[in-house]
Design an enzyme around this catalytic site. Structure first.
Site, PDB file in Angstrom:
ATOM      1  N   ASP A 273       2.781   5.347  -6.842  1.00 43.43           N
ATOM      2  CA  ASP A 273       4.056   5.290  -6.098  1.00 43.43           C
ATOM      3  C   ASP A 273       5.277   5.166  -6.979  1.00 43.43           C
ATOM      4  O   ASP A 273       6.402   5.276  -6.485  1.00 43.43           O
ATOM      5  CB  ASP A 273       4.006   4.093  -5.130  1.00 43.43           C
TER       6      ASP A 273
ATOM      7  N   HIS B 167       0.861  -1.200   0.000  1.00 41.96           N
ATOM      8  CA  HIS B 167       0.000   0.000   0.000  1.00 41.96           C
ATOM      9  C   HIS B 167       0.891   1.241   0.000  1.00 41.96           C
ATOM     10  O   HIS B 167       1.708   1.411  -0.898  1.00 41.96           O
ATOM     11  CB  HIS B 167      -0.952  -0.095   1.201  1.00 41.96           C
TER      12      HIS B 167
ATOM     13  N   HIS C 263      -2.239  -2.521  -9.548  1.00 45.66           N
ATOM     14  CA  HIS C 263      -3.221  -1.857  -8.683  1.00 45.66           C
ATOM     15  C   HIS C 263      -4.480  -2.711  -8.647  1.00 45.66           C
ATOM     16  O   HIS C 263      -4.863  -3.300  -9.647  1.00 45.66           O
ATOM     17  CB  HIS C 263      -3.564  -0.462  -9.239  1.00 45.66           C
TER      18      HIS C 263
HETATM   19  C1  SDX Z   1      -1.391   2.072  -3.357  1.00 43.37           C
HETATM   20  O1  SDX Z   1      -6.141   0.673  -3.158  1.00 43.37           O
HETATM   21  C2  SDX Z   1      -5.654   1.830  -3.450  1.00 43.37           C
HETATM   22  O2  SDX Z   1      -6.339   2.667  -3.958  1.00 43.37           O
HETATM   23  C3  SDX Z   1      -4.196   2.026  -3.041  1.00 43.37           C
HETATM   24  C4  SDX Z   1      -3.554   3.348  -3.459  1.00 43.37           C
HETATM   25  C5  SDX Z   1      -4.179   4.533  -2.748  1.00 43.37           C
HETATM   26  O3  SDX Z   1      -4.046   5.661  -3.284  1.00 43.37           O
HETATM   27  O4  SDX Z   1      -4.715   4.350  -1.623  1.00 43.37           O
HETATM   28  O5  SDX Z   1      -3.678   3.507  -4.868  1.00 43.37           O
HETATM   29  C6  SDX Z   1      -2.055   3.393  -3.108  1.00 43.37           C
HETATM   30  O6  SDX Z   1      -1.349   1.274  -2.466  1.00 43.37           O
HETATM   31  C7  SDX Z   1      -0.869   1.758  -4.738  1.00 43.37           C
HETATM   32  C8  SDX Z   1      -0.284   0.305  -4.829  1.00 43.37           C
HETATM   33  C9  SDX Z   1       1.138   0.337  -4.244  1.00 43.37           C
HETATM   34  N1  SDX Z   1       1.662  -1.047  -4.145  1.00 43.37           N
HETATM   35  C10 SDX Z   1       2.640  -1.486  -4.963  1.00 43.37           C
HETATM   36  O7  SDX Z   1       3.105  -0.845  -5.890  1.00 43.37           O
HETATM   37  C11 SDX Z   1       3.161  -2.884  -4.600  1.00 43.37           C
HETATM   38  C12 SDX Z   1       3.298  -3.728  -5.873  1.00 43.37           C
HETATM   39  N2  SDX Z   1       1.941  -4.030  -6.385  1.00 43.37           N
HETATM   40  C13 SDX Z   1       1.360  -5.294  -5.965  1.00 43.37           C
HETATM   41  O8  SDX Z   1       1.677  -5.714  -4.682  1.00 43.37           O
HETATM   42  C14 SDX Z   1      -0.115  -5.398  -6.385  1.00 43.37           C
HETATM   43  O9  SDX Z   1      -0.201  -4.958  -7.672  1.00 43.37           O
HETATM   44  C15 SDX Z   1      -1.167  -4.693  -5.546  1.00 43.37           C
HETATM   45  C16 SDX Z   1      -1.083  -5.061  -4.108  1.00 43.37           C
HETATM   46  C17 SDX Z   1      -1.064  -3.219  -5.685  1.00 43.37           C
HETATM   47  C18 SDX Z   1      -2.536  -5.137  -6.086  1.00 43.37           C
HETATM   48  O10 SDX Z   1      -2.655  -6.489  -5.806  1.00 43.37           O
HETATM   49  P1  SDX Z   1      -3.988  -7.317  -6.212  1.00 43.37           P
HETATM   50  O11 SDX Z   1      -5.022  -6.409  -6.732  1.00 43.37           O
HETATM   51  O12 SDX Z   1      -4.327  -8.209  -5.065  1.00 43.37           O
HETATM   52  O13 SDX Z   1      -3.513  -8.133  -7.446  1.00 43.37           O
HETATM   53  P2  SDX Z   1      -2.768  -9.515  -7.366  1.00 43.37           P
HETATM   54  O14 SDX Z   1      -1.670  -9.443  -6.354  1.00 43.37           O
HETATM   55  O15 SDX Z   1      -3.760 -10.608  -7.253  1.00 43.37           O
HETATM   56  O16 SDX Z   1      -2.065  -9.524  -8.804  1.00 43.37           O
HETATM   57  C19 SDX Z   1      -2.727 -10.086  -9.930  1.00 43.37           C
HETATM   58  C20 SDX Z   1      -1.615 -10.758 -10.723  1.00 43.37           C
HETATM   59  C21 SDX Z   1      -0.861 -11.820  -9.910  1.00 43.37           C
HETATM   60  O17 SDX Z   1      -0.314 -12.720 -10.853  1.00 43.37           O
HETATM   61  P3  SDX Z   1      -1.153 -14.125 -11.164  1.00 43.37           P
HETATM   62  O18 SDX Z   1      -1.387 -14.799  -9.827  1.00 43.37           O
HETATM   63  O19 SDX Z   1      -2.408 -13.682 -11.855  1.00 43.37           O
HETATM   64  O20 SDX Z   1      -0.216 -14.912 -12.056  1.00 43.37           O
HETATM   65  O21 SDX Z   1      -0.623  -9.774 -11.079  1.00 43.37           O
HETATM   66  C22 SDX Z   1       0.619 -10.112 -10.451  1.00 43.37           C
HETATM   67  C23 SDX Z   1       0.287 -11.062  -9.325  1.00 43.37           C
HETATM   68  O22 SDX Z   1       1.407 -11.891  -9.040  1.00 43.37           O
HETATM   69  N3  SDX Z   1       1.167  -8.838  -9.943  1.00 43.37           N
HETATM   70  C24 SDX Z   1       2.450  -8.502 -10.007  1.00 43.37           C
HETATM   71  C25 SDX Z   1       2.519  -7.211  -9.454  1.00 43.37           C
HETATM   72  N4  SDX Z   1       1.294  -6.807  -9.076  1.00 43.37           N
HETATM   73  C26 SDX Z   1       0.463  -7.827  -9.381  1.00 43.37           C
HETATM   74  N5  SDX Z   1       3.526  -9.163 -10.470  1.00 43.37           N
HETATM   75  C27 SDX Z   1       4.716  -8.513 -10.368  1.00 43.37           C
HETATM   76  N6  SDX Z   1       4.868  -7.269  -9.853  1.00 43.37           N
HETATM   77  C28 SDX Z   1       3.788  -6.591  -9.401  1.00 43.37           C
HETATM   78  N7  SDX Z   1       3.925  -5.359  -8.887  1.00 43.37           N
END
Ligand code: SDX
Length: 428
Positions: free
Chosen positions: A363, A265, A306
């Site tokens: 971010d 997050h 996201h």
């Molecule tokens: C913020 O919610 C909000 O609005 C948050 C925010 C706000 O203003 O409040 O926008 C601020 O928190 C932005 C997000 C910051 N976090 C990151 O940058 C961390 C990296 N991102 C991931 O951890 C992830 O993308 C999330 C947590 C942001 C979202 O996760 P989800 O929606 O639960 O998606 P998921 O983990 O199920 O991913 C779906 C697929 C998976 O692969 P498969 O199982 O389908 O094969 O996408 C892959 C994930 O492994 N994936 C990534 C990835 N993000 C998702 N793979 C590699 N790198 C990534 N960053």
């Protein structure tokens, strides 16, 4: 709002009719509150398909990359507004008139100081404590200073708490930074704008009070705007849940700060800079892209992906533009920006990321601007918390302004059924 219904057909039971509710814009929702009467719950870990509340504050269209605050696009607010005007909009629902804006800015300026005794809390922390740990502790401690003068059911008391929090967060954040450096704290000044004041408290000292660069102040203010609110994200949902028990707003905001800290997050902005440091050079990008795709490797591309945006995060687009402007105006040629842009380009053309609609989020570029402003990496999430306080407290106010219930989800229980106690001597 319910002009049509969903019908749930469950074998051996009567069909269950569930109202479908329609908002102003965006997906309809199926009102499942009647499901409890059938002795069943919905099951939605991570709330992937759950609307937890009704709100008028912020709308996100993840497919189109749209973010509206009280209907105004984030791009227009970033270009034309300022942070305190955006705070007024989020809190009150309309852009202020000139008189309303002047009064709001004045009341914020006159609440930026904190109780002198609050300084004592800092001394309990090690100098190398993470500033987010200090923020969790000190903001929660505000409850001890204001808890007894606060009726959360009184709209005026709610307004006073909102003002206090918006006004004091930059002061506390700068105090956390100064504490880590061993420098004396700098008191807020009423002749400076919100962003100027924050940079003044961060970087000036009693020995030398330099004027704040308008370029840096403008960039800081824009970063505050871009992080102000974002619908029912994890930390905002935490604030709403804490508020639903009747907890005082300072405790609720402290809970939001704790939830924001996680690298999935708000902690991602700090993690992006650490990731860029670890990648080090463009020649290593392919290796780290492979790690991000490897299911056996916990490494994720920080600042990418996201839960809601399956297109560009509009904030990331504005952030990238701001990044280019600030670095150009400061004459900084930060190799980290070149590395980030190359990473962005390669990832976005990689099938793995394209298939999963993974784009840079808010971010990804913010850390590069913050670094250019001179903010240390450990303070990045603190800046996010300072900015998001208005979003948190606006949702808290919105929830308390109409009838609400304590948030109390249920579960799918897969543990033991009832069994009798086993005396010690009969256990194997
Ligand atoms: C913020 O919610 C909000 O609005 C948050 C925010 C706000 O203003 O409040 O926008 C601020 O928190 C932005 C997000 C910051 N976090 C990151 O940058 C961390 C990296 N991102 C991931 O951890 C992830 O993308 C999330 C947590 C942001 C979202 O996760 P989800 O929606 O639960 O998606 P998921 O983990 O199920 O991913 C779906 C697929 C998976 O692969 P498969 O199982 O389908 O094969 O996408 C892959 C994930 O492994 N994936 C990534 C990835 N993000 C998702 N793979 C590699 N790198 C990534 N960053």
């Amino acid at each position: 709002m319910a002009d049509n219904k969903a019908q749930l057909i469950i074998e051996g039971s009567d069909p269950v009719e569930l109202p479908i509710l329609r908002g102003t814009v965006g997906p309809d929702v199926i009102d499942v509150r009647g499901l409890t009467a059938t002795g069943r719950f919905t099951f939605d870990p991570g709330f992937m398909s759950t609307a937890s509340c009704e709100s008028k504050i912020t709308y996100i269209d993840g497919d189109k990359g749209v973010l509206l605050h009280r209907g105004y696009p984030i791009e227009q607010l970033a270009d034309n507004s300022d942070y305190l005007e955006t705070c007024y909009l989020l809190l009150n629902g309309e852009l202020p008139t000139a008189a309303q804006k002047e009064a709001f800015v004045s009341v914020i300026k006159n609440h930026t100081m904190v109780h002198e005794q609050l300084k004592n809390f800092f001394n309990g922390f090690r100098r190398d404590a993470h500033p987010m740990a200090i923020m969790c502790g000190v903001v929660s401690a505000l409850s001890a200073f204001y808890h007894d003068s606060l009726d959360i059911n009184d709209p005026h008391h709610r307004e006073v708490s909102a003002i206090r929090l918006i006004a004091k967060m930059p002061t506390i954040a700068a105090m956390a930074y100064k504490y880590s450096t061993g420098q004396p704290i700098m008191y807020p000044r009423n002749d400076l704008s919100y962003a100027e004041n924050f940079l003044h408290m961060m970087f000036n000292t009693p020995c030398e009070t330099k004027p704040i660069s308008p370029v840096l102040a403008k960039a800081m203010d824009k970063i505050f705007i871009l992080h102000a609110d974002h619908e029912q994200n994890a930390s905002t949902s935490t604030v709403r849940l804490a508020g639903s028990s009747g907890a005082n707003p300072f405790a609720c905001i402290a809970a939001g700060i704790a939830a924001l800290w996680g690298p999935a997050h708000g902690g991602a902005n700090e993690a992006v800079l650490s990731m860029l440091d670890e990648i080090g050079d463009v020649s290593n990008i392919e290796k780290y892209i492979a790690k991000a795709k490897d299911k056996n490797d916990p490494f994720k591309l920080m600042g990418f992906g996201h839960r809601v945006y399956k297109n560009f995060d509009p904030r990331a687009t504005v952030m990238k533009q701001t990044c280019d402007e600030v670095l150009a105006e400061l004459g900084i040629n930060d190799p980290k920006l070149q590395l980030a842009m190359k990473l962005d380009e390669i990832a976005r053309n990689d099938p793995y990321f394209k298939e999963r609609n993974l784009y840079p989020n808010v971010d990804f570029y913010s850390g590069i601007i913050l670094k250019a402003i001179g903010i240390p990496t450990s303070m990045f999430t603190v800046i996010f918390a300072v900015s998001r306080t208005v979003g948190w407290i606006s949702h808290w106010k919105e929830m308390l302004s109409s009838p609400y219930k304590i948030g109390r989800p249920r579960q799918l229980y897969t543990g033991y059924d009832k069994r009798d106690y086993l005396p010690l001597d009969s256990r194997k």
